[in-house]
Design an enzyme around this catalytic site. Structure first.
Site, PDB file in Angstrom:
ATOM      1  N   THR A  13      -7.330   0.560  10.272  1.00 56.33           N
ATOM      2  CA  THR A  13      -5.968   0.408  10.796  1.00 56.33           C
ATOM      3  C   THR A  13      -5.769  -0.945  11.463  1.00 56.33           C
ATOM      4  OG1 THR A  13      -4.346   1.257  12.401  1.00 56.33           O
ATOM      5  CG2 THR A  13      -6.658   1.713  12.866  1.00 56.33           C
ATOM      6  N   ARG A  14      -4.542  -1.432  11.368  1.00 58.15           N
ATOM      7  CA  ARG A  14      -4.190  -2.692  12.046  1.00 58.15           C
ATOM      8  C   ARG A  14      -2.953  -2.507  12.910  1.00 58.15           C
ATOM      9  NH1 ARG A  14      -0.675  -4.036   7.367  1.00 58.15           N
ATOM     10  NH2 ARG A  14       1.226  -4.769   8.348  1.00 58.15           N
ATOM     11  N   HIS A  70      -0.045   6.009  15.610  1.00 61.01           N
ATOM     12  CA  HIS A  70       1.099   6.915  15.757  1.00 61.01           C
ATOM     13  C   HIS A  70       0.718   8.307  15.255  1.00 61.01           C
ATOM     14  CE1 HIS A  70       1.691   6.114  11.523  1.00 61.01           C
ATOM     15  NE2 HIS A  70       2.059   4.865  11.726  1.00 61.01           N
ATOM     16  N   HIS A  81      -0.786   8.726  11.753  1.00 61.24           N
ATOM     17  CA  HIS A  81      -2.209   8.332  11.706  1.00 61.24           C
ATOM     18  C   HIS A  81      -3.076   9.488  12.199  1.00 61.24           C
ATOM     19  CE1 HIS A  81      -0.979   3.844  12.326  1.00 61.24           C
ATOM     20  NE2 HIS A  81      -1.241   4.039  11.049  1.00 61.24           N
ATOM     21  N   ARG A 127      -0.320   5.839   2.944  1.00 61.56           N
ATOM     22  CA  ARG A 127       0.890   5.206   2.403  1.00 61.56           C
ATOM     23  C   ARG A 127       0.819   3.683   2.540  1.00 61.56           C
ATOM     24  NH1 ARG A 127       4.074   4.086   6.901  1.00 61.56           N
ATOM     25  NH2 ARG A 127       3.176   2.151   6.264  1.00 61.56           N
TER      26      ARG A 127
HETATM   27  S1  ADX Z   1      -3.154  -0.931   7.362  1.00 61.84           S
HETATM   28  O1  ADX Z   1      -2.639  -2.269   7.031  1.00 61.84           O
HETATM   29  O2  ADX Z   1      -4.394  -0.981   8.136  1.00 61.84           O
HETATM   30  O3  ADX Z   1      -3.236  -0.074   6.168  1.00 61.84           O
HETATM   31  P1  ADX Z   1      -1.910   0.941   9.245  1.00 61.84           P
HETATM   32  O4  ADX Z   1      -2.721   0.706  10.451  1.00 61.84           O
HETATM   33  O5  ADX Z   1      -0.471   1.250   9.489  1.00 61.84           O
HETATM   34  O6  ADX Z   1      -1.970  -0.334   8.300  1.00 61.84           O
HETATM   35  O7  ADX Z   1      -2.476   2.136   8.375  1.00 61.84           O
HETATM   36  C1  ADX Z   1      -3.740   2.667   8.496  1.00 61.84           C
HETATM   37  C2  ADX Z   1      -3.948   3.750   7.433  1.00 61.84           C
HETATM   38  O8  ADX Z   1      -3.010   4.828   7.637  1.00 61.84           O
HETATM   39  C3  ADX Z   1      -3.720   3.291   5.986  1.00 61.84           C
HETATM   40  O9  ADX Z   1      -4.582   4.001   5.119  1.00 61.84           O
HETATM   41  C4  ADX Z   1      -2.287   3.696   5.736  1.00 61.84           C
HETATM   42  O10 ADX Z   1      -2.043   3.894   4.359  1.00 61.84           O
HETATM   43  C5  ADX Z   1      -2.192   5.004   6.488  1.00 61.84           C
HETATM   44  N1  ADX Z   1      -0.831   5.343   6.972  1.00 61.84           N
HETATM   45  C6  ADX Z   1      -0.097   4.662   7.883  1.00 61.84           C
HETATM   46  N2  ADX Z   1       1.074   5.292   8.148  1.00 61.84           N
HETATM   47  C7  ADX Z   1       1.081   6.408   7.374  1.00 61.84           C
HETATM   48  C8  ADX Z   1       2.002   7.500   7.187  1.00 61.84           C
HETATM   49  N3  ADX Z   1       3.168   7.583   7.849  1.00 61.84           N
HETATM   50  N4  ADX Z   1       1.668   8.467   6.298  1.00 61.84           N
HETATM   51  C9  ADX Z   1       0.502   8.431   5.608  1.00 61.84           C
HETATM   52  N5  ADX Z   1      -0.410   7.423   5.746  1.00 61.84           N
HETATM   53  C10 ADX Z   1      -0.139   6.436   6.619  1.00 61.84           C
END
Ligand code: ADX
Length: 375
Positions: free
Chosen positions: A187-188, A192, A195, A281
């Site tokens: 995650t970056r 929420h 997650h 997603r």
């Molecule tokens: S990422 O750039 O590191 O992928 P992020 O921190 O937002 O961004 O996402 C971390 C992981 O959670 C990723 O695998 C992403 O696809 C997933 N993810 C984020 N938000 C959702 C959501 N609302 N529903 C399903 N998967 C999510």
């Protein structure tokens, strides 16, 4: 050791604090991304890589999503230098690798080449649009690549002291805890409820969760790593079982390469000892450059070769009618009942001092994001 073999069969270890650099004449100044990659190669996070890629491997990764030995690899790991530096180096030279006046590594030059950045951008990011942060970064970096095996001679300063675990450390920890199946979570963004929902859904079927926030370089408007880590601390404290979660940092830079980065993230977490990896997603996506499930689709093509189970989750949200977190797979209601907020919208709300709804984010997390200053 955990049951998962490192990618390529062997955990690469290239750290030696006793290398004598006094006789090494040449020097390369690293940027933040190359410095993080140096540490990731040396600690085995990028196994089986032993250094920055030569032209053959680089072209093979761009064209075939594979190293030249045939194993799947999706992101070029390169060391860019300017034309002057490139012209002063020769194959066989040893080079000191320096960042901010400190010697962090040495490299033996095996290749010097000039990449075609448009080709790289198109292959890795699927676009040459310089508004894409990954493409922008690619074009900002110098124009020649130096390749060769590296040795790390100095550990980097550890920003989050208690949370720096090398792949060999997470592997030993999982063994000690008796975890046989471990799901990795990249995650970056600030954590929420969606997650949390997909992490916990995964945790229902495996022994342990490696929460692995990326703390390397991100684009300027992403939330700083210090706040994201603090949010995780407060969340874990109240809502997660202590004996089933390991929070550790992933020090690499973010690429924003969506589908290709999802493959890369899965490989790296395998090296950290994970048996499963979550791709939700628009994984590692940015703006509208990738489709919602494009990353899942690409990873699925290579999954059997990666040797790590990919847990694919649909876009999740809170549904007011269900009174629960849900996704299209589990919820019969319409979007009118769904609490859906974009990252940009949340950042805007925080900036304006507005509290995002508790269905979107735990109030404890919002408090951290609103009240604490960046370290
Ligand atoms: S990422 O750039 O590191 O992928 P992020 O921190 O937002 O961004 O996402 C971390 C992981 O959670 C990723 O695998 C992403 O696809 C997933 N993810 C984020 N938000 C959702 C959501 N609302 N529903 C399903 N998967 C999510």
């Amino acid at each position: 050791m955990t049951k998962t073999a490192p990618y390529g069969g062997q955990l690469i270890q290239r750290i030696d604090r006793n290398v004598n650099i006094k006789t090494i004449f040449h020097e390369i100044e690293l940027d933040q991304m190359a410095l993080a990659d140096l540490e990731m190669i040396a600690t085995g996070a990028y196994s089986p890589l032993t250094g920055y890629m030569d032209e053959e491997n680089y072209n093979s990764v761009l064209e075939k999503t594979r190293l030249k030995n045939g194993i799947v690899w999706s992101i070029p790991i390169t060391l860019p230098v300017d034309e002057r530096t490139a012209s002063q180096l020769q194959i066989g030279d040893d080079v000191r690798l320096v960042y901010d006046g400190v010697h962090y590594g040495v490299l033996n030059v095996i290749d010097i080449y000039e990449p075609d950045k448009a080709v790289e951008a198109q292959s890795v990011f699927g676009t040459i649009d310089e508004r894409h942060p990954g493409v922008k970064k690619l074009y900002e970096r110098p124009n020649y690549y130096i390749a060769g095996p590296i040795t790390l001679i100095n550990r980097l300063a550890q920003t989050f002291e208690n949370y720096h675990l090398d792949p060999k450390d997470t592997r030993a920890l999982f063994e000690e805890l008796g975890w046989k199946t471990i799901v990795g979570f990249q995650t970056r963004n600030p954590v929420h409820r969606a997650h949390e929902y997909i992490q916990k859904a995964a945790l229902e079927i495996v022994d342990g969760l490696l929460l692995h926030p990326l703390i390397g370089e991100t684009k300027a408007d992403d939330i700083p790593a210090s706040l994201r880590m603090r949010s995780y601390e407060v969340l874990l404290d109240r809502y997660y079982p202590k004996n089933r979660v390991c929070l550790a940092v992933f020090p690499a830079a973010m690429r924003y390469a969506g589908p290709r980065e999802a493959i890369f993230h899965a490989i790296v977490r395998k090296n950290f000892g994970c048996t499963h990896f979550i791709v939700g997603r628009d994984h590692a996506g940015v703006g509208d450059y990738y489709g919602t499930y494009e990353a899942q689709q690409l990873v699925a093509q290579y999954e059997h070769e990666l040797g790590i189970h990919i847990l694919k989750f649909e876009h999740s949200f809170y549904c007011k009618a269900c009174g629960n977190m849900a996704s299209e797979k589990t919820c019969p209601h319409t979007q009118a009942d769904h609490v859906l907020l974009s990252g940009t919208k949340v950042r805007q709300m925080l900036k304006n001092g507005e509290f995002p709804p508790k269905e979107f984010s735990r109030p404890e997390v919002i408090n951290v994001l609103m009240n604490e200053k960046e370290n």
